[in-house]
Motif scaffolding. Structure first.
Motif, PDB file in Angstrom:
ATOM      1  N   UNK A 168     -38.828  -3.558   7.911  1.00 44.20           N
ATOM      2  CA  UNK A 168     -37.423  -3.102   7.969  1.00 44.20           C
ATOM      3  C   UNK A 168     -36.566  -3.878   6.966  1.00 44.20           C
ATOM      4  N   UNK A 169     -36.807  -5.182   6.865  1.00 42.83           N
ATOM      5  CA  UNK A 169     -35.994  -5.992   5.948  1.00 42.83           C
ATOM      6  C   UNK A 169     -36.173  -5.566   4.495  1.00 42.83           C
ATOM      7  N   UNK A 170     -37.404  -5.145   4.158  1.00 42.87           N
ATOM      8  CA  UNK A 170     -37.633  -4.650   2.786  1.00 42.87           C
ATOM      9  C   UNK A 170     -36.781  -3.409   2.547  1.00 42.87           C
ATOM     10  N   UNK A 171     -36.744  -2.548   3.533  1.00 43.43           N
ATOM     11  CA  UNK A 171     -35.947  -1.311   3.390  1.00 43.43           C
ATOM     12  C   UNK A 171     -34.456  -1.637   3.323  1.00 43.43           C
ATOM     13  N   UNK A 172     -34.014  -2.516   4.226  1.00 41.38           N
ATOM     14  CA  UNK A 172     -32.579  -2.869   4.246  1.00 41.38           C
ATOM     15  C   UNK A 172     -32.146  -3.450   2.901  1.00 41.38           C
ATOM     16  N   UNK A 173     -32.992  -4.330   2.339  1.00 41.43           N
ATOM     17  CA  UNK A 173     -32.631  -4.984   1.072  1.00 41.43           C
ATOM     18  C   UNK A 173     -32.673  -3.979  -0.079  1.00 41.43           C
ATOM     19  N   UNK A 174     -33.739  -3.193  -0.128  1.00 42.61           N
ATOM     20  CA  UNK A 174     -33.922  -2.294  -1.280  1.00 42.61           C
ATOM     21  C   UNK A 174     -32.916  -1.143  -1.274  1.00 42.61           C
ATOM     22  N   UNK A 175     -32.684  -0.561  -0.122  1.00 44.87           N
ATOM     23  CA  UNK A 175     -31.824   0.632  -0.086  1.00 44.87           C
ATOM     24  C   UNK A 175     -30.349   0.309   0.087  1.00 44.87           C
ATOM     25  N   UNK A 176     -30.084  -0.746   0.855  1.00 46.25           N
ATOM     26  CA  UNK A 176     -28.679  -0.972   1.236  1.00 46.25           C
ATOM     27  C   UNK A 176     -28.163  -2.356   0.820  1.00 46.25           C
ATOM     28  N   UNK A 177     -29.011  -3.155   0.188  1.00 45.81           N
ATOM     29  CA  UNK A 177     -28.648  -4.533  -0.150  1.00 45.81           C
ATOM     30  C   UNK A 177     -28.066  -5.254   1.082  1.00 45.81           C
ATOM     31  N   UNK A 178     -28.669  -5.022   2.212  1.00 39.97           N
ATOM     32  CA  UNK A 178     -28.137  -5.585   3.470  1.00 39.97           C
ATOM     33  C   UNK A 178     -28.843  -6.890   3.811  1.00 39.97           C
ATOM     34  N   UNK A 179     -28.167  -7.703   4.611  1.00 40.32           N
ATOM     35  CA  UNK A 179     -28.706  -8.983   5.073  1.00 40.32           C
ATOM     36  C   UNK A 179     -29.967  -8.725   5.914  1.00 40.32           C
ATOM     37  N   UNK A 180     -30.959  -9.655   5.825  1.00 43.82           N
ATOM     38  CA  UNK A 180     -32.160  -9.462   6.665  1.00 43.82           C
ATOM     39  C   UNK A 180     -31.856  -9.714   8.143  1.00 43.82           C
ATOM     40  N   UNK A 181     -32.712  -9.187   8.987  1.00 38.60           N
ATOM     41  CA  UNK A 181     -32.587  -9.478  10.416  1.00 38.60           C
ATOM     42  C   UNK A 181     -33.702 -10.450  10.799  1.00 38.60           C
ATOM     43  N   UNK A 182     -33.514 -11.135  11.909  1.00 42.07           N
ATOM     44  CA  UNK A 182     -34.483 -12.170  12.282  1.00 42.07           C
ATOM     45  C   UNK A 182     -35.433 -11.656  13.366  1.00 42.07           C
ATOM     46  N   UNK A 183     -36.732 -11.722  13.073  1.00 40.87           N
ATOM     47  CA  UNK A 183     -37.743 -11.295  14.050  1.00 40.87           C
ATOM     48  C   UNK A 183     -37.686 -12.212  15.280  1.00 40.87           C
ATOM     49  N   UNK A 184     -37.412 -13.503  15.037  1.00 41.40           N
ATOM     50  CA  UNK A 184     -37.375 -14.447  16.166  1.00 41.40           C
ATOM     51  C   UNK A 184     -36.269 -14.089  17.154  1.00 41.40           C
ATOM     52  N   UNK A 185     -35.094 -13.741  16.582  1.00 44.40           N
ATOM     53  CA  UNK A 185     -33.973 -13.384  17.476  1.00 44.40           C
ATOM     54  C   UNK A 185     -34.304 -12.148  18.303  1.00 44.40           C
ATOM     55  N   UNK A 186     -34.926 -11.172  17.657  1.00 48.66           N
ATOM     56  CA  UNK A 186     -35.276  -9.949  18.405  1.00 48.66           C
ATOM     57  C   UNK A 186     -36.336 -10.264  19.454  1.00 48.66           C
ATOM     58  N   UNK A 187     -37.271 -11.147  19.100  1.00 48.99           N
ATOM     59  CA  UNK A 187     -38.308 -11.511  20.071  1.00 48.99           C
ATOM     60  C   UNK A 187     -37.700 -12.213  21.289  1.00 48.99           C
ATOM     61  N   UNK A 188     -36.740 -13.119  21.037  1.00 49.73           N
ATOM     62  CA  UNK A 188     -36.088 -13.809  22.159  1.00 49.73           C
ATOM     63  C   UNK A 188     -35.424 -12.805  23.090  1.00 49.73           C
ATOM     64  N   UNK A 189     -34.779 -11.795  22.476  1.00 48.96           N
ATOM     65  CA  UNK A 189     -34.143 -10.766  23.306  1.00 48.96           C
ATOM     66  C   UNK A 189     -35.209 -10.005  24.105  1.00 48.96           C
ATOM     67  N   UNK A 190     -36.341  -9.719  23.449  1.00 53.27           N
ATOM     68  CA  UNK A 190     -37.404  -8.974  24.138  1.00 53.27           C
ATOM     69  C   UNK A 190     -37.932  -9.754  25.349  1.00 53.27           C
ATOM     70  N   UNK A 191     -37.975 -11.093  25.227  1.00 56.01           N
ATOM     71  CA  UNK A 191     -38.437 -11.894  26.368  1.00 56.01           C
ATOM     72  C   UNK A 191     -37.505 -11.683  27.559  1.00 56.01           C
TER      73      UNK A 191
END
Ligand code: IMP
Length: 424
Positions: A168-191
Motif C-alpha cells: 500500500x505504501x508503494x502505491x500511496x507514494x507513487x500515485x499520491x505522494x502521500x505519507x507512508x502508514x505504519x504496519x506496527x500501528x495497524x497491528x497494535x490496533x488489530x490486537x
C-alpha cells in the motif's frame, strides 16, 4: 417467517425504522452487505440511535444480531457502536455474532478512499470515505486482505500486515505522494480488535442455517439501496456491494428461496447523496423544502442530500429485480404543505418513451421525466394511525404510487418515532 428488508432507491429510505419495528417479531436480524457507510437511524422516545454497522435489531434487548460474511467490518465503528449501546444499558453479549469470513476495513482503506477521491477532483464519486470501495477491491483481489477470522492468529497476521502495508505504501507514494502508514500501528490496533471482537466471531452461515432449521424467524436487513447496487445500480455512482435484494443470498449464504417475504422501503420522494444521475431531482425551492422539512442530511457524513420527486420508474425497477412483495413508504409527512406533488411515471430518452429504468448511466443521464401531478394536503398527519384518517389527497397519492409501481403499500411512515407508523 423469514423476511428481507431492502431499499428501493439510492439509500436513506428509512430502513432502520422498519427493521426496528419488525425486529419485535423476529428472533434474529442479519446485516448482509455494505459496511460503516450505512447510517440507520432509529428513534425510541427521547433516544436517537444512529447505527452504522450493527443491525438495527441491536437496540431490542432480546434480538440476536448477525453481521454476515459480505459485510466489510470497520472494527473502530463497530466497537464504538457496541460501547454506545452499553452506555444506554443495552448489551450485545451472547447476542451479537460476526462472520469469521467478513473482511476488515483498516486505516489504509480509508486513506486510499480519501486519496483517490481527492485525486479525481470534480470527477469524484462522492463516496462516504469509509474505505468501502478499497476494502471490497482488496477482497476481490484476494492477495492483500484481512478477515475477522485472521485476528485469531496474531503472529501470522503481523507478517501479513507487513506485506500488505509495504504494498500500500508503494502505491500511496507513487500515485499520491502521500505519507507512508505504519504496519506496527495497524497491528497494535488489530490486537485490540482481536480482544474486543473475537468473542463475537463465529461461522455465521452455520449459525443461520441451524437457526432456520430450528424454526427461528429471521429478518435480513439491507444497507444502502437497490440503485446503489454495484452490478444493478447506476454504475459507477454506486457502492461496492450488491445492496439490492439480490445481494442477500450471496451476502449471508442463505438461499433466496428461504425468504418468505421481501419488503421494499422507499421514501415518499427521492433523495441521493454523492454524484450520479437523478432524473427527478429538484435543485430548486421544492428540493430545499423537502431537505429542510425531512432533515435530509447524511447520518454518516452530514452531507446535504439531493432531493426530488418520487420516481415510479426507478422504484418499479427495484421492485422487479428484487421480487418485492410490498412497499413501506416512509416520510409521507415531509410532503405536507406542498400544493402539488409529482410522480415520474415514465422517461423519454432520445425521443423514445420507456417505463423500464435504465441502470446505465449514459442512458439514464439523458432521461426526461414524464410526470403525473396530484394535489397536496395541508393537514398535519404526524399523529394519524389509520389510513382512512389521512387527508383524501394523501390517500390518493399513496394509491397513485401503488398503481404506478404495481405493489401494495402496507406500511406508511408519518414521523420518525416507532408509533408514527400506519399499517394496512
Ligand atoms: P461508498 O459506499 O462510501 O463507496 O460510496 C459510494 C456511493 O454510495 C456514494 O454516492 C455514497 O454517497 C453512496 N452511499 C453509500 N452508503 C450510503 C448510504 O447508506 N446511504 C446513501 N448513500 C450511500
Amino acid at each position: 417467517m423469514n423476511c428481507c428488508i431492502v431499499g428501493l432507491q439510492w439509500g436513506d429510505e428509512g430502513k432502520g425504522k422498519i427493521v426496528d419495528i419488525l425486529a419485535e417479531h423476529s428472533d434474529i436480524v442479519v446485516r448482509y452487505s455494505g459496511g460503516a457507510n450505512a447510517g440507520h437511524t432509529v428513534v425510541v422516545g427521547d433516544s436517537r440511535f444512529a447505527l452504522h454497522i450493527l443491525p438495527s435489531g441491536a437496540i431490542r434487548p432480546n434480538t440476536v444480531c448477525v453481521i454476515a460474511s459480505a459485510v466489510v467490518v470497520d472494527p473502530d465503528v463497530l466497537i464504538k457502536g457496541i460501547q454506545t449501546l452499553a452506555q444506554k444499558n443495552i448489551t450485545l453479549t451472547k447476542r451479537l455474532f460476526i462472520s469469521e469470513n467478513a473482511h476488515i476495513v483498516l486505516d489504509y482503506h480509508k486513506k486510499e478512499d480519501q486519496l483517490r477521491e481527492e485525486a479525481l477532483g470534480k470527477n469524484k464519486l462522492g463516496t462516504t470515505i469509509r474505505g468501502i470501495g478499497p476494502c471490497y477491491a482488496d477482497k476481490v483481489g484476494r492477495s492483500y486482505t484481512v478477515r475477522m477470522g485472521d485476528l485469531r492468529d496474531l503472529e501470522k497476521l503481523k507478517a501479513r500486515l507487513q506485506t500488505i502495508v509495504d504494498y500500500k505504501n508503494k502505491i500511496f507514494a507513487a500515485l499520491y505522494k502521500a505519507e507512508p502508514i505504519s504496519a506496527d500501528e495497524i497491528f497494535e490496533k488489530c490486537k485490540s480488535y482481536a480482544d474486543k471482537l473475537l468473542p463475537f466471531t463465529i461461522d455465521t452461515t452455520e449459525f443461520l442455517h441451524k437457526a432456520i432449521a430450528g424454526g427461528k424467524s429471521i429478518l435480513f436487513e439491507g444497507a444502502q439501496g437497490t440503485l446503489l447496487d454495484l452490478d444493478h445500480g447506476t454504475f459507477p455512482f454506486v457502492t461496492s456491494s450488491n445492496s439490492s435484494a439480490l445481494g442477500m443470498p450471496a451476502g449471508c449464504g442463505v438461499p433466496a428461496k428461504m425468504v418468505d417475504k421481501l419488503i421494499g422501503v422507499a421514501k415518499a420522494y427521492t433523495t441521493r447523496v454523492g454524484a450520479g444521475p437523478f432524473p427527478t431531482e429538484q435543485d430548486n425551492e421544492i428540493g430545499q423544502y423537502i431537505r429542510d422539512k425531512g432533515q435530509e442530511y447524511g447520518t454518516t457524513t452530514g452531507r446535504p442530500r439531493r432531493c426530488g420527486w418520487f420516481d415510479a420508474v426507478a422504484v418499479s425497477y427495484a421492485v422487479t429485480i428484487g421480487a418485492i412483495d410490498c412497499i413501506a413508504l416512509m416520510h409521507l409527512d415531509t410532503l405536507t404543505g406542498l400544493k402539488e406533488i409529482k410522480i415520474a411515471t415514465a422517461y423519454e430518452i432520445n425521443g423514445k418513451q420507456t417505463s423500464f429504468f435504465p441502470a446505465n448511466t449514459t442512458r439514464l443521464s439523458k432521461a426526461e421525466c414524464i410526470y403525473e401531478t396530484v394535489s397536496g394536503w395541508e393537514e398535519d398527519i404526524t399523529t394519524v394511525s389509520n389510513f382512512d384518517d389521512l387527508p383524501l389527497n394523501a390517500q390518493n397519492y399513496i394509491c397513485r404510487i401503488e398503481e404506478n409501481t404495481g405493489k401494495p403499500i402496507t406500511i406508511i411512515g408519518v414521523g420518525p418515532e416507532r408509533n408514527q407508523t400506519i399499517f394496512r
